[in-house]
Design a protein around this motif. Structure first.
Motif, PDB file in Angstrom:
ATOM      1  N   ARG A   1      20.738 -16.049 -24.396  1.00 11.30           N
ATOM      2  CA  ARG A   1      20.576 -17.344 -23.744  1.00 11.30           C
ATOM      3  C   ARG A   1      21.232 -18.490 -24.500  1.00 11.30           C
ATOM      4  O   ARG A   1      20.634 -19.525 -24.755  1.00 11.30           O
ATOM      5  N   GLY A   2      22.499 -18.270 -24.853  1.00 20.03           N
ATOM      6  CA  GLY A   2      23.278 -19.311 -25.509  1.00 20.03           C
ATOM      7  C   GLY A   2      23.197 -19.310 -27.013  1.00 20.03           C
ATOM      8  O   GLY A   2      24.060 -19.874 -27.685  1.00 20.03           O
ATOM      9  N   PHE A   3      22.163 -18.682 -27.571  1.00 17.47           N
ATOM     10  CA  PHE A   3      22.043 -18.570 -29.027  1.00 17.47           C
ATOM     11  C   PHE A   3      22.965 -17.462 -29.516  1.00 17.47           C
ATOM     12  O   PHE A   3      23.099 -16.426 -28.876  1.00 17.47           O
ATOM     13  N   VAL A   4      23.619 -17.695 -30.640  1.00 17.23           N
ATOM     14  CA  VAL A   4      24.422 -16.660 -31.277  1.00 17.23           C
ATOM     15  C   VAL A   4      24.000 -16.565 -32.740  1.00 17.23           C
ATOM     16  O   VAL A   4      24.243 -17.481 -33.523  1.00 17.23           O
ATOM     17  N   GLY A   5      23.338 -15.473 -33.086  1.00 20.71           N
ATOM     18  CA  GLY A   5      22.875 -15.270 -34.461  1.00 20.71           C
ATOM     19  C   GLY A   5      23.798 -14.333 -35.200  1.00 20.71           C
ATOM     20  O   GLY A   5      24.099 -13.234 -34.728  1.00 20.71           O
TER      21      GLY A   5
ATOM     22  N   LEU B   1      10.577 -25.108 -35.357  1.00 21.06           N
ATOM     23  CA  LEU B   1      10.753 -25.919 -34.148  1.00 21.06           C
ATOM     24  C   LEU B   1       9.694 -25.570 -33.106  1.00 21.06           C
ATOM     25  O   LEU B   1       9.100 -26.463 -32.481  1.00 21.06           O
ATOM     26  N   ALA B   2       9.431 -24.283 -32.913  1.00 20.04           N
ATOM     27  CA  ALA B   2       8.447 -23.858 -31.913  1.00 20.04           C
ATOM     28  C   ALA B   2       7.059 -24.390 -32.243  1.00 20.04           C
ATOM     29  O   ALA B   2       6.334 -24.871 -31.362  1.00 20.04           O
ATOM     30  N   ASN B   3       6.686 -24.326 -33.506  1.00 16.84           N
ATOM     31  CA  ASN B   3       5.371 -24.843 -33.909  1.00 16.84           C
ATOM     32  C   ASN B   3       5.309 -26.364 -33.772  1.00 16.84           C
ATOM     33  O   ASN B   3       4.260 -26.922 -33.426  1.00 16.84           O
ATOM     34  N   TYR B   4       6.438 -27.023 -34.037  1.00 18.40           N
ATOM     35  CA  TYR B   4       6.516 -28.479 -33.847  1.00 18.40           C
ATOM     36  C   TYR B   4       6.315 -28.815 -32.368  1.00 18.40           C
ATOM     37  O   TYR B   4       5.590 -29.762 -32.026  1.00 18.40           O
ATOM     38  N   ILE B   5       6.942 -28.041 -31.489  1.00 16.94           N
ATOM     39  CA  ILE B   5       6.798 -28.265 -30.045  1.00 16.94           C
ATOM     40  C   ILE B   5       5.347 -28.073 -29.620  1.00 16.94           C
ATOM     41  O   ILE B   5       4.782 -28.880 -28.868  1.00 16.94           O
TER      42      ILE B   5
ATOM     43  N   ASN C   1      16.917 -20.188 -31.688  1.00 17.66           N
ATOM     44  CA  ASN C   1      16.881 -18.914 -30.990  1.00 17.66           C
ATOM     45  C   ASN C   1      15.796 -18.923 -29.912  1.00 17.66           C
ATOM     46  O   ASN C   1      14.603 -18.933 -30.232  1.00 17.66           O
ATOM     47  N   PRO C   2      16.165 -18.909 -28.630  1.00 12.24           N
ATOM     48  CA  PRO C   2      15.154 -18.923 -27.569  1.00 12.24           C
ATOM     49  C   PRO C   2      14.159 -17.770 -27.639  1.00 12.24           C
ATOM     50  O   PRO C   2      13.006 -17.928 -27.233  1.00 12.24           O
ATOM     51  N   ARG C   3      14.563 -16.617 -28.148  1.00 10.34           N
ATOM     52  CA  ARG C   3      13.619 -15.498 -28.277  1.00 10.34           C
ATOM     53  C   ARG C   3      12.451 -15.893 -29.168  1.00 10.34           C
ATOM     54  O   ARG C   3      11.287 -15.633 -28.857  1.00 10.34           O
ATOM     55  N   VAL C   4      12.773 -16.491 -30.306  1.00 15.73           N
ATOM     56  CA  VAL C   4      11.737 -16.879 -31.266  1.00 15.73           C
ATOM     57  C   VAL C   4      10.906 -18.034 -30.706  1.00 15.73           C
ATOM     58  O   VAL C   4       9.675 -18.021 -30.778  1.00 15.73           O
ATOM     59  N   ILE C   5      11.592 -19.037 -30.167  1.00 16.93           N
ATOM     60  CA  ILE C   5      10.898 -20.205 -29.619  1.00 16.93           C
ATOM     61  C   ILE C   5       9.932 -19.784 -28.512  1.00 16.93           C
ATOM     62  O   ILE C   5       8.762 -20.176 -28.495  1.00 16.93           O
ATOM     63  N   ASP C   6      10.403 -18.952 -27.592  1.00 19.90           N
ATOM     64  CA  ASP C   6       9.575 -18.550 -26.452  1.00 19.90           C
ATOM     65  C   ASP C   6       8.370 -17.729 -26.878  1.00 19.90           C
ATOM     66  O   ASP C   6       7.294 -17.826 -26.285  1.00 19.90           O
ATOM     67  N   SER C   7       8.549 -16.895 -27.909  1.00 19.41           N
ATOM     68  CA  SER C   7       7.446 -16.043 -28.348  1.00 19.41           C
ATOM     69  C   SER C   7       6.283 -16.865 -28.891  1.00 19.41           C
ATOM     70  O   SER C   7       5.128 -16.427 -28.857  1.00 19.41           O
ATOM     71  N   ILE C   8       6.563 -18.079 -29.383  1.00 20.91           N
ATOM     72  CA  ILE C   8       5.525 -18.936 -29.958  1.00 20.91           C
ATOM     73  C   ILE C   8       5.017 -19.959 -28.946  1.00 20.91           C
ATOM     74  O   ILE C   8       3.821 -20.195 -28.822  1.00 20.91           O
ATOM     75  N   THR C   9       5.927 -20.577 -28.198  1.00 17.29           N
ATOM     76  CA  THR C   9       5.536 -21.622 -27.241  1.00 17.29           C
ATOM     77  C   THR C   9       5.086 -21.063 -25.903  1.00 17.29           C
ATOM     78  O   THR C   9       4.482 -21.777 -25.107  1.00 17.29           O
TER      79      THR C   9
END
Length: 451
Positions: free
Chosen positions: A158-162, A283-287, A32-40
């Motif tokens: 942004r392409g994610f479908v939850g 994934l975001a924390n890994y990045i 989910n780009p929303r989650v990823i972006d909020s962390i990275t």
């Protein structure tokens, strides 16, 4: 269509994409780009598509990298996604990945003839040959700004479908058993053809030539724990990653760390919204740990893209958009205003602001009746219980709790419904031990729209 329109919108606004994600439905259901972006503090985009095979992900990657220069490319794979498509159904899925890009490009033409049988190619390259388009009035213009209707159970971004769905109960999966199989038998998966192996290498080399980092991932799915097949596949991908000096992350081996169980999946192969949130955080924390990407947190355009939280909605938006009520439910509870916080296609919270101070000891005596009435066109969207009772409203009755934010008191209740227009909502109090009549008065509010 929504994915490509959203992508083109970003490009037209000169917004850079820092993290580009490719793959099949495993990709678009997991990251989910929303989650990823909020962390990275970056801008990410998910280019996953239904049953998209790697040979077609190669096409999508090449086509999108013409316009973007991501700092990190994430490729999601599993055994089937690397296999070339075979059969009418598999070919049909691949076609959709071609339809939404420029009609003619050397990349598209070569990919179509590489992936599809000769007789299937004209339909992809020439819209006039698509059977569904054979109508008397041809119109070849793409609807670039039209937003196609969403699945009622899905959140798109942004392409994610939850999907707000949960699969039937399954027994816990043994991460330790899978790890043991991987370490015990170092045999590599041998079911790929030379052409399929070349697709992996081609993807890697194209990303490297672009100057981007590459991370290969495997989304969590239940089949990974069945037998030794995934263990061999894991070892194969580990070998490829080591050979080409790229990172590899198999989420099935961090199942316990992520805290996954059957409630996080919509089916055996795909995560639901809750599971995607967990995996995206990991994934975001890994990045953040393994890559140095420029932060966008001080860019106004990026800040404005970030989703509102319930607390920020109450602080910033509620005062401007809430409906004034200024009525008493009884002599103890006085409602000042009401509004809805829209969290997604079916998730929303009703926010009730109190005008007087109410002690927890008082509010805890009641149950709050909250009924949302609907138009006839929304009858199928009512809860199963409401439909079984032949109602034209949903009842969301609950024991209210007081929440204090910035010195004001609120009552908040989360609803799960795709309905966003209510000709009437009704509120009333009754004894929490059971309904024996209204304690005080009904409050009715007409023509309520959830924005």
């Amino acid at each position: 269509m929504n994915t490509i329109n959203e992508y083109n919108s970003l490009i037209n606004e000169d917004k850079e994409i820092d993290v580009a994600i490719y793959g099949s439905s495993h990709a678009y259901c997991s990251y989910n780009p929303r989650v990823i972006d909020s962390i990275t503090k970056t801008r990410s985009f998910n280019f996953g598509n239904d049953a998209q095979r790697l040979v077609v992900s190669n096409f999508v990657m090449k086509e999108t990298l013409k316009k973007i220069s991501p700092k990190l490319v994430v490729l999601d794979v599993y055994i089937t996604s690397i296999k070339n498509p075979e059969g009418v159904k598999a070919f049909g899925f691949q076609k959709s990945s071609y339809y939404y890009f420029k009609i003619f490009s050397s990349n598209k033409i070569s990919s179509v003839f590489e992936v599809l049988p000769l007789e299937e190619a004209p339909e992809v390259l020439f819209p006039v040959f698509r059977k569904k388009d054979l109508v008397s009035n041809f119109n070849f213009n793409r609807k670039n700004n039209y937003f196609y209707s969403k699945n009622a159970n899905a959140k798109e971004y942004r392409g994610f479908v939850g999907f707000d769905l949960e699969m039937k109960p399954m027994k816990p999966q043994s991460q330790e058993k899978l790890l043991s199989l991987i370490n015990k038998n170092k045999t590599l998966y041998d079911g790929f053809t030379q052409q399929e192996e070349e697709s992996i290498i081609s993807f890697i080399e194209k990303v490297k030539n672009k100057g981007s980092n590459l991370l290969i991932v495997v989304a969590p799915y239940y089949a990974a724990f069945a037998g030794e097949k995934h263990a061999h596949f894991h070892n194969y991908m580990s070998m490829i990653s080591e050979k080409y000096k790229i990172d590899f992350l198999d989420f099935n081996l961090v199942w316990n760390e992520i805290g996954l169980d059957y409630k996080d999946f919509k089916d055996k192969g795909h995560l639901g919204s809750k599971g995607a949130k967990k995996v995206s955080k990991y994934l975001a924390n890994y990045i953040n740990t393994n890559y140095v990407l420029p932060s966008r947190e001080n860019e106004l355009a990026w800040v404005e893209e970030q989703p509102k939280t319930l607390k920020s909605f109450i602080a910033e938006t509620f005062p401007k958009t809430s409906l004034e009520v200024n009525k008493k439910l009884n002599d103890k509870v006085y409602i000042e205003s009401i509004d809805f916080f829209n969290e997604g296609s079916i998730s929303k919270s009703v926010i009730i602001k109190l005008k007087n101070r109410v002690a927890d000891s008082i509010i805890s005596k009641y149950r709050l009746g909250f009924h949302t009435y609907i138009n006839d066109k929304n009858l199928n969207d009512l809860t199963s219980y409401s439909k079984s009772k032949n109602r034209k409203y949903d009842a969301w009755d609950f024991i209210p709790e007081i929440i204090e934010i910035d010195g004001s008191q609120y009552i908040i209740k989360r609803l799960t419904t795709p309905i966003s227009k209510f000709p009437k909502i009704k509120l009333f109090l009754y004894d929490k031990r059971g309904y024996k009549g209204v304690i005080g008065k009904n409050i009715e509010i007409e023509n309520v729209i959830v924005r």
